[in-house]
Motif scaffolding. Structure first.
Motif, PDB file in Angstrom:
ATOM      1  N   GLU A   1       0.822  -1.144  -0.072  1.00  0.00           N
ATOM      2  CA  GLU A   1       0.096  -0.047   0.018  1.00  0.00           C
ATOM      3  C   GLU A   1       0.890   1.291  -0.126  1.00  0.00           C
ATOM      4  O   GLU A   1       1.863   1.382   0.705  1.00  0.00           O
ATOM      5  N   ASN A   2       0.427   2.144  -0.963  1.00  0.00           N
ATOM      6  CA  ASN A   2       1.364   3.544  -0.695  1.00  0.00           C
ATOM      7  C   ASN A   2       1.092   4.322   0.397  1.00  0.00           C
ATOM      8  O   ASN A   2      -0.068   4.593   0.725  1.00  0.00           O
ATOM      9  N   GLU A   3       1.910   4.998   0.798  1.00  0.00           N
ATOM     10  CA  GLU A   3       1.699   6.058   1.837  1.00  0.00           C
ATOM     11  C   GLU A   3       1.784   7.379   1.213  1.00  0.00           C
ATOM     12  O   GLU A   3       2.451   7.620   0.251  1.00  0.00           O
ATOM     13  N   VAL A   4       0.690   8.004   1.651  1.00  0.00           N
ATOM     14  CA  VAL A   4       0.525   9.357   0.918  1.00  0.00           C
ATOM     15  C   VAL A   4       1.221  10.571   1.833  1.00  0.00           C
ATOM     16  O   VAL A   4       0.875  10.747   2.996  1.00  0.00           O
ATOM     17  N   ILE A   5       2.098  11.131   1.160  1.00  0.00           N
ATOM     18  CA  ILE A   5       2.702  12.197   2.070  1.00  0.00           C
ATOM     19  C   ILE A   5       2.716  13.205   1.235  1.00  0.00           C
ATOM     20  O   ILE A   5       2.515  13.269   0.009  1.00  0.00           O
ATOM     21  N   SER A   6       2.987  14.522   1.806  1.00  0.00           N
ATOM     22  CA  SER A   6       3.082  15.867   1.060  1.00  0.00           C
ATOM     23  C   SER A   6       4.481  16.442   1.490  1.00  0.00           C
ATOM     24  O   SER A   6       4.700  16.504   2.644  1.00  0.00           O
ATOM     25  N   VAL A  72      20.638  20.464   2.783  1.00  0.00           N
ATOM     26  CA  VAL A  72      19.185  20.125   2.966  1.00  0.00           C
ATOM     27  C   VAL A  72      18.835  19.219   4.178  1.00  0.00           C
ATOM     28  O   VAL A  72      19.807  18.237   4.508  1.00  0.00           O
ATOM     29  N   VAL A  73      17.698  19.652   4.479  1.00  0.00           N
ATOM     30  CA  VAL A  73      17.283  18.756   5.912  1.00  0.00           C
ATOM     31  C   VAL A  73      15.638  18.351   5.807  1.00  0.00           C
ATOM     32  O   VAL A  73      15.072  19.199   5.237  1.00  0.00           O
ATOM     33  N   ASP A  74      15.384  17.103   5.762  1.00  0.00           N
ATOM     34  CA  ASP A  74      14.006  16.661   5.737  1.00  0.00           C
ATOM     35  C   ASP A  74      13.677  16.406   7.118  1.00  0.00           C
ATOM     36  O   ASP A  74      14.334  15.708   8.012  1.00  0.00           O
ATOM     37  N   GLN A  75      12.538  17.159   7.533  1.00  0.00           N
ATOM     38  CA  GLN A  75      12.142  17.007   8.824  1.00  0.00           C
ATOM     39  C   GLN A  75      10.886  16.363   8.757  1.00  0.00           C
ATOM     40  O   GLN A  75       9.921  16.790   7.907  1.00  0.00           O
ATOM     41  N   GLU A  76      10.643  15.308   9.718  1.00  0.00           N
ATOM     42  CA  GLU A  76       9.095  14.711   9.667  1.00  0.00           C
ATOM     43  C   GLU A  76       8.732  14.809  11.377  1.00  0.00           C
ATOM     44  O   GLU A  76       9.599  14.871  12.278  1.00  0.00           O
ATOM     45  N   PHE A  77       7.476  14.680  11.615  1.00  0.00           N
ATOM     46  CA  PHE A  77       6.745  14.731  12.698  1.00  0.00           C
ATOM     47  C   PHE A  77       5.917  13.514  12.793  1.00  0.00           C
ATOM     48  O   PHE A  77       5.265  13.066  11.964  1.00  0.00           O
ATOM     49  N   VAL A  78       6.180  12.711  13.968  1.00  0.00           N
ATOM     50  CA  VAL A  78       5.536  11.403  14.108  1.00  0.00           C
ATOM     51  C   VAL A  78       4.173  11.755  14.071  1.00  0.00           C
ATOM     52  O   VAL A  78       3.355  12.920  14.372  1.00  0.00           O
ATOM     53  N   ASP A  80       2.420  12.675  11.184  1.00  0.00           N
ATOM     54  CA  ASP A  80       2.093  13.688  10.521  1.00  0.00           C
ATOM     55  C   ASP A  80       2.786  13.328   9.039  1.00  0.00           C
ATOM     56  O   ASP A  80       3.910  12.956   8.993  1.00  0.00           O
ATOM     57  N   PRO A  81       1.881  13.302   8.146  1.00  0.00           N
ATOM     58  CA  PRO A  81       2.320  12.798   6.821  1.00  0.00           C
ATOM     59  C   PRO A  81       3.116  13.949   5.856  1.00  0.00           C
ATOM     60  O   PRO A  81       3.759  13.655   5.010  1.00  0.00           O
ATOM     61  N   VAL A  82       3.294  15.065   6.670  1.00  0.00           N
ATOM     62  CA  VAL A  82       3.988  16.147   5.771  1.00  0.00           C
ATOM     63  C   VAL A  82       5.500  15.920   6.198  1.00  0.00           C
ATOM     64  O   VAL A  82       5.879  15.892   7.016  1.00  0.00           O
ATOM     65  N   VAL A  83       6.244  16.163   5.134  1.00  0.00           N
ATOM     66  CA  VAL A  83       7.735  16.171   5.192  1.00  0.00           C
ATOM     67  C   VAL A  83       8.108  17.616   4.796  1.00  0.00           C
ATOM     68  O   VAL A  83       7.768  17.979   3.692  1.00  0.00           O
ATOM     69  N   LEU A  84       8.900  18.293   5.794  1.00  0.00           N
ATOM     70  CA  LEU A  84       9.342  19.384   5.323  1.00  0.00           C
ATOM     71  C   LEU A  84      10.973  19.160   4.999  1.00  0.00           C
ATOM     72  O   LEU A  84      11.751  18.698   5.499  1.00  0.00           O
ATOM     73  N   GLU A  85      10.946  19.850   3.712  1.00  0.00           N
ATOM     74  CA  GLU A  85      12.447  19.798   2.915  1.00  0.00           C
ATOM     75  C   GLU A  85      13.133  21.253   3.016  1.00  0.00           C
ATOM     76  O   GLU A  85      12.433  22.059   2.489  1.00  0.00           O
TER      77      GLU A  85
END
Ligand code: 6OG
Length: 159
Positions: A1-6, A72-78, A80-85
């Motif tokens: 199953e694909n995970e939906v992220i933005s 470049v830093v990718d930041q994610e929060f537990v 939360d499907p949003v990835v901050l690039e």
């Protein structure tokens, strides 16, 4: 199953001059109360570097000639499907005088006095690379706004 992220594209600029780093105390919004470089969201129709220059000017009234892409830093929060690039830039030059804006109160810090206890928790890991002009990629998974539960930091040839 694909995970939906933005993905959200963000910028930060650190002006470093005469051994001092210009930081701003964030007065409102995401990361309020933290010291940080100057930056924000990349808007439709602008490049990442254009966004970096626009935010620097909006938040502290400085313009720069050269802007170097350093990390470049990718930041994610537990949970939360949003990835901050986050695209991190360094400038060794500037025009104007740092001025307080609605968003940020600027202040120069010597490298030894950078207030890491009042900054995003990942900054202390990669700031030494930025200060030494080492390009880097970082990944940080946050639980809440203060705790990092997974992290990765690598030096890279190009960003
Ligand atoms: P606005 O939403 O206020 O832009 N930002 C981070 N900065 C650092 N130093 N470390 C982090 O930890 C960060 N996560 C986000 C990017 C938000 C500003 O906050 C920065 C933007 O400059 C990973 O427009």
């Amino acid at each position: 199953e694909n995970e939906v992220i933005s993905k959200k594209l963000l910028t930060i600029v650190y002006v470093v001059k005469d051994g001092k780093v210009l930081l701003g105390l964030k007065k409102r919004g995401f990361g309020a109360g933290n010291w940080n470089g100057f930056g924000g969201k990349v808007e439709t129709g602008e490049t990442i570097e254009q966004a970096a220059r626009r935010e620097l000017e909006e938040e502290c009234a400085l313009t720069v000639d050269r802007l170097e892409k350093i990390g470049v830093v990718d930041q994610e929060f537990v949970n939360d499907p949003v990835v901050l690039e986050i695209h991190i830039f360094k400038a060794d030059n500037y025009h104007g005088n740092p001025a307080e804006s609605e968003e940020m109160k600027p202040k120069w810090f010597s490298a030894e006095d950078i207030p890491f206890d009042k900054m995003w928790a990942d900054d202390k890991y990669w700031m030494p690379y930025l200060l030494k002009n080492v390009r880097f990629y970082g990944y940080y998974l946050f639980e809440g706004f203060h705790t990092i539960i997974k992290q990765k930091l690598v030096k890279i040839d190009d960003v």
